[in-house]
Design a protein around this motif. Structure first.
Motif, PDB file in Angstrom:
ATOM      1  N   ARG A 272      32.918   6.266   2.075  1.00 26.52           N
ATOM      2  CA  ARG A 272      34.392   7.097   2.497  1.00 26.52           C
ATOM      3  C   ARG A 272      35.291   6.048   2.875  1.00 26.52           C
ATOM      4  O   ARG A 272      36.762   6.547   2.898  1.00 26.52           O
ATOM      5  CB  ARG A 272      34.018   7.629   3.850  1.00 26.52           C
ATOM      6  CG  ARG A 272      33.414   6.668   5.059  1.00 26.52           C
ATOM      7  CD  ARG A 272      32.819   7.721   6.328  1.00 26.52           C
ATOM      8  NE  ARG A 272      32.553   6.695   7.457  1.00 26.52           N
ATOM      9  CZ  ARG A 272      32.345   7.032   8.667  1.00 26.52           C
ATOM     10  NH1 ARG A 272      32.617   8.470   8.776  1.00 26.52           N
ATOM     11  NH2 ARG A 272      32.034   6.106   9.539  1.00 26.52           N
ATOM     12  N   LEU A 273      35.256   4.857   3.050  1.00 27.44           N
ATOM     13  CA  LEU A 273      36.346   3.883   3.171  1.00 27.44           C
ATOM     14  C   LEU A 273      36.770   3.731   2.001  1.00 27.44           C
ATOM     15  O   LEU A 273      38.071   3.224   1.700  1.00 27.44           O
ATOM     16  CB  LEU A 273      35.770   2.703   3.990  1.00 27.44           C
ATOM     17  CG  LEU A 273      35.546   2.759   5.558  1.00 27.44           C
ATOM     18  CD1 LEU A 273      35.074   1.525   6.246  1.00 27.44           C
ATOM     19  CD2 LEU A 273      36.654   3.214   6.405  1.00 27.44           C
ATOM     20  N   ARG A 274      36.258   3.284   1.091  1.00 22.84           N
ATOM     21  CA  ARG A 274      36.388   3.054  -0.441  1.00 22.84           C
ATOM     22  C   ARG A 274      37.198   4.210  -0.905  1.00 22.84           C
ATOM     23  O   ARG A 274      38.533   4.027  -1.363  1.00 22.84           O
ATOM     24  CB  ARG A 274      35.346   3.064  -1.272  1.00 22.84           C
ATOM     25  CG  ARG A 274      34.452   1.839  -1.244  1.00 22.84           C
ATOM     26  CD  ARG A 274      33.667   1.548  -2.473  1.00 22.84           C
ATOM     27  NE  ARG A 274      32.820   0.273  -2.253  1.00 22.84           N
ATOM     28  CZ  ARG A 274      31.457   0.184  -1.619  1.00 22.84           C
ATOM     29  NH1 ARG A 274      30.992   1.473  -1.190  1.00 22.84           N
ATOM     30  NH2 ARG A 274      30.875  -0.667  -1.459  1.00 22.84           N
ATOM     31  N   MET A 275      36.666   5.370  -0.717  1.00 25.29           N
ATOM     32  CA  MET A 275      37.563   6.743  -1.044  1.00 25.29           C
ATOM     33  C   MET A 275      39.059   6.829  -0.251  1.00 25.29           C
ATOM     34  O   MET A 275      39.998   6.981  -1.015  1.00 25.29           O
ATOM     35  CB  MET A 275      36.839   7.892  -0.903  1.00 25.29           C
ATOM     36  CG  MET A 275      35.618   8.165  -1.717  1.00 25.29           C
ATOM     37  SD  MET A 275      36.204   8.303  -3.551  1.00 25.29           S
ATOM     38  CE  MET A 275      37.222   9.847  -3.350  1.00 25.29           C
ATOM     39  N   ALA A 276      39.012   6.432   1.035  1.00 28.23           N
ATOM     40  CA  ALA A 276      40.265   6.535   1.551  1.00 28.23           C
ATOM     41  C   ALA A 276      41.244   5.539   1.268  1.00 28.23           C
ATOM     42  O   ALA A 276      42.453   5.834   1.010  1.00 28.23           O
ATOM     43  CB  ALA A 276      39.968   6.286   3.300  1.00 28.23           C
ATOM     44  N   SER A 277      40.718   4.312   0.899  1.00 30.84           N
ATOM     45  CA  SER A 277      41.602   3.322   0.427  1.00 30.84           C
ATOM     46  C   SER A 277      42.372   3.592  -0.910  1.00 30.84           C
ATOM     47  O   SER A 277      43.344   3.635  -1.021  1.00 30.84           O
ATOM     48  CB  SER A 277      40.947   1.998   0.400  1.00 30.84           C
ATOM     49  OG  SER A 277      40.557   1.738   1.680  1.00 30.84           O
ATOM     50  N   LEU A 278      41.291   4.048  -1.663  1.00 32.79           N
ATOM     51  CA  LEU A 278      41.758   4.520  -3.179  1.00 32.79           C
ATOM     52  C   LEU A 278      42.549   5.585  -3.086  1.00 32.79           C
ATOM     53  O   LEU A 278      43.630   5.578  -3.798  1.00 32.79           O
ATOM     54  CB  LEU A 278      40.274   4.916  -3.919  1.00 32.79           C
ATOM     55  CG  LEU A 278      40.559   5.100  -5.335  1.00 32.79           C
ATOM     56  CD1 LEU A 278      41.162   4.166  -6.318  1.00 32.79           C
ATOM     57  CD2 LEU A 278      39.250   5.584  -5.959  1.00 32.79           C
ATOM     58  N   ILE A 279      42.225   6.566  -2.759  1.00 29.68           N
ATOM     59  CA  ILE A 279      43.414   7.577  -2.503  1.00 29.68           C
ATOM     60  C   ILE A 279      44.830   7.267  -1.936  1.00 29.68           C
ATOM     61  O   ILE A 279      45.685   7.801  -2.465  1.00 29.68           O
ATOM     62  CB  ILE A 279      42.837   9.128  -1.599  1.00 29.68           C
ATOM     63  CG1 ILE A 279      41.573   9.601  -2.382  1.00 29.68           C
ATOM     64  CG2 ILE A 279      43.725   9.912  -1.371  1.00 29.68           C
ATOM     65  CD1 ILE A 279      40.701  10.235  -1.210  1.00 29.68           C
ATOM     66  N   GLY A 280      44.610   6.520  -0.794  1.00 32.81           N
ATOM     67  CA  GLY A 280      45.931   6.021  -0.429  1.00 32.81           C
ATOM     68  C   GLY A 280      46.893   5.178  -1.488  1.00 32.81           C
ATOM     69  O   GLY A 280      47.772   5.192  -1.783  1.00 32.81           O
TER      70      GLY A 280
ATOM     71  N   LEU B  54      37.878  13.061  -5.825  1.00 28.23           N
ATOM     72  CA  LEU B  54      39.358  12.573  -6.107  1.00 28.23           C
ATOM     73  C   LEU B  54      40.344  13.907  -6.460  1.00 28.23           C
ATOM     74  O   LEU B  54      41.261  13.880  -5.880  1.00 28.23           O
ATOM     75  CB  LEU B  54      39.448  11.539  -7.207  1.00 28.23           C
ATOM     76  CG  LEU B  54      38.915  10.290  -6.796  1.00 28.23           C
ATOM     77  CD1 LEU B  54      38.967   9.457  -8.159  1.00 28.23           C
ATOM     78  CD2 LEU B  54      39.857   9.588  -5.902  1.00 28.23           C
ATOM     79  N   ARG B  55      39.724  14.662  -7.351  1.00 25.99           N
ATOM     80  CA  ARG B  55      40.270  15.712  -7.566  1.00 25.99           C
ATOM     81  C   ARG B  55      40.483  16.712  -6.356  1.00 25.99           C
ATOM     82  O   ARG B  55      41.653  17.458  -6.307  1.00 25.99           O
ATOM     83  CB  ARG B  55      39.415  16.611  -8.618  1.00 25.99           C
ATOM     84  CG  ARG B  55      39.345  16.123 -10.060  1.00 25.99           C
ATOM     85  CD  ARG B  55      38.863  17.008 -11.002  1.00 25.99           C
ATOM     86  NE  ARG B  55      38.581  16.387 -12.425  1.00 25.99           N
ATOM     87  CZ  ARG B  55      37.344  16.156 -13.187  1.00 25.99           C
ATOM     88  NH1 ARG B  55      36.401  16.444 -12.460  1.00 25.99           N
ATOM     89  NH2 ARG B  55      37.347  15.580 -14.097  1.00 25.99           N
ATOM     90  N   LYS B  56      39.364  16.879  -5.554  1.00 26.06           N
ATOM     91  CA  LYS B  56      39.394  17.842  -4.347  1.00 26.06           C
ATOM     92  C   LYS B  56      40.673  17.136  -3.290  1.00 26.06           C
ATOM     93  O   LYS B  56      41.093  17.882  -2.700  1.00 26.06           O
ATOM     94  CB  LYS B  56      38.133  17.689  -3.638  1.00 26.06           C
ATOM     95  CG  LYS B  56      38.081  18.730  -2.489  1.00 26.06           C
ATOM     96  CD  LYS B  56      36.717  18.617  -2.029  1.00 26.06           C
ATOM     97  CE  LYS B  56      36.669  19.330  -0.679  1.00 26.06           C
ATOM     98  NZ  LYS B  56      35.052  19.762  -0.269  1.00 26.06           N
ATOM     99  N   ALA B  57      40.662  15.811  -3.577  1.00 24.18           N
ATOM    100  CA  ALA B  57      41.798  15.291  -2.656  1.00 24.18           C
ATOM    101  C   ALA B  57      43.122  15.481  -3.274  1.00 24.18           C
ATOM    102  O   ALA B  57      44.217  14.945  -2.549  1.00 24.18           O
ATOM    103  CB  ALA B  57      41.501  13.898  -2.282  1.00 24.18           C
ATOM    104  N   GLY B  58      43.152  16.020  -4.491  1.00 21.76           N
ATOM    105  CA  GLY B  58      44.570  16.260  -5.074  1.00 21.76           C
ATOM    106  C   GLY B  58      45.082  15.259  -6.109  1.00 21.76           C
ATOM    107  O   GLY B  58      46.317  15.168  -6.364  1.00 21.76           O
TER     108      GLY B  58
END
Length: 317
Positions: free
Chosen positions: A234-242, A293-297
């Motif tokens: 979840r931290l990887r995803m938050a950083s990547l999406i940012g 990632l797709r779900k996050a836009g």
């Protein structure tokens, strides 16, 4: 157009296609062959396991994989070639040495930077041992919070070999540390940082750490997805999406750092640890990370950049 050394021959960069940039078929910690208390390595069984692991990934779109196992922790390029031939996946192997605390360093501690450089260049231009298989990347590694003098020598040798051959560099970092310092060493050797991946950068959720490196023109690896005991996804995803949201998708590559087979003893996966590695497998990016990632836009073109375009550009001259 520059050709890429794979374990089954050369290919053009555009033939890489969808690529996982950091996965391992075999790992053996230095000295594994001395442990007589474990069963003898079953090469045939390991080969079958690796092929069965990779074939379903082709159905998910995988075309190529980088196996950056350095020369001193169980690298077996003939085994890689057998897996590549049987699975139909392009596999690129590495020259290079691992970090001091877990590598097999005694011999190379006595070698100069130039002597280490010559080893790397020989494995890239002439081949590894008598296999005829040529390395397609250079691997180097540092430990947590410091770069030892030995590790600095291997980094400088990687930089010099990169300059002489044009083959790119990928690195190992611990817990999101020393990436900036690695880049400083490569820059001092005159390396074009667009051909450098600072691996395991997802070990940190500090966006300043990430942007400091990205601003210098390198790529960073979000390449330990599924390894939740090292850093929660979840931290990887938050950083990547940012980072993708502010335009850095052209400098990020994705992978898992998974290990299909171990030589000797591998990780001790306790029942408590098992739930933290249940997604640590090379299908996780395709089956879970990309949909998230797709779900996050995140647009598909940005996902394609990380899985297709960036690997290709990393190898191009």
């Amino acid at each position: 157009m520059k050709q890429i050394n794979t374990v089954t021959g050369t290919i053009a960069p555009e033939k890489l296609g969808t690529t996982l940039m950091h996965e391992h078929l075999l790992i053996g910690w230095a000295g594994w062959e001395l442990d007589c208390s474990v069963p003898k390595f079953d090469r045939k069984g390991a080969l079958k396991n690796c092929v069965e692991t990779l074939k379903p990934l082709k159905d998910l779109g995988l075309q190529s994989m980088i196996d950056p196992c350095p020369m001193d922790i169980g690298r077996d390029v003939t085994f890689m070639a057998e897996v590549a031939s049987a699975s139909g996946v392009n596999i690129v192997c590495a020259t290079g040495l691992y970090k001091e605390d877990l590598g097999n360093t005694s011999y190379f501690k006595q070698r100069s930077v130039e002597e280490i450089t010559e080893v790397y260049v020989t494995e890239i231009t002439k081949g590894i041992g008598d296999t005829g298989i040529k390395a397609g990347i250079i691997k180097c590694a540092t430990g947590k919070g410091q770069i030892t003098p030995y590790e600095e020598n291997t980094l400088r040798a990687a930089g010099r070999a990169q300059k002489r051959t044009g083959v790119p560099i990928t690195t190992h970092t611990e817990e999101g540390t020393m990436g900036r310092e690695q880049l400083a060493i490569f820059a001092s050797e005159g390396v074009d940082l667009s051909h450098v991946i600072i691996g395991h950068s997802c070990g940190s959720a500090d966006l300043r750490y990430h942007t400091d490196m990205l601003d210098k023109g390198c790529l960073i690896g979000f390449d330990r997805f599924g390894l939740d005991f090292a850093q929660p996804d979840r931290l990887r995803m938050a950083s990547l999406i940012g980072l993708v949201g502010i335009g850095f998708e052209k400098q990020i590559v994705l992978s898992h750092d998974s290990v299909a087979c171990w030589l000797g003893r591998g990780l001790d996966i306790t029942p408590q640890l098992a739930r933290l590695v249940e997604n640590w497998k090379p299908s996780h990016v395709f089956q879970n990370v990309v949909p998230a990632l797709r779900k996050a836009g995140v647009p598909q073109e940005k996902i394609n950049a990380m899985l297709v375009e960036n690997p290709r550009r990393y190898f191009q001259s």
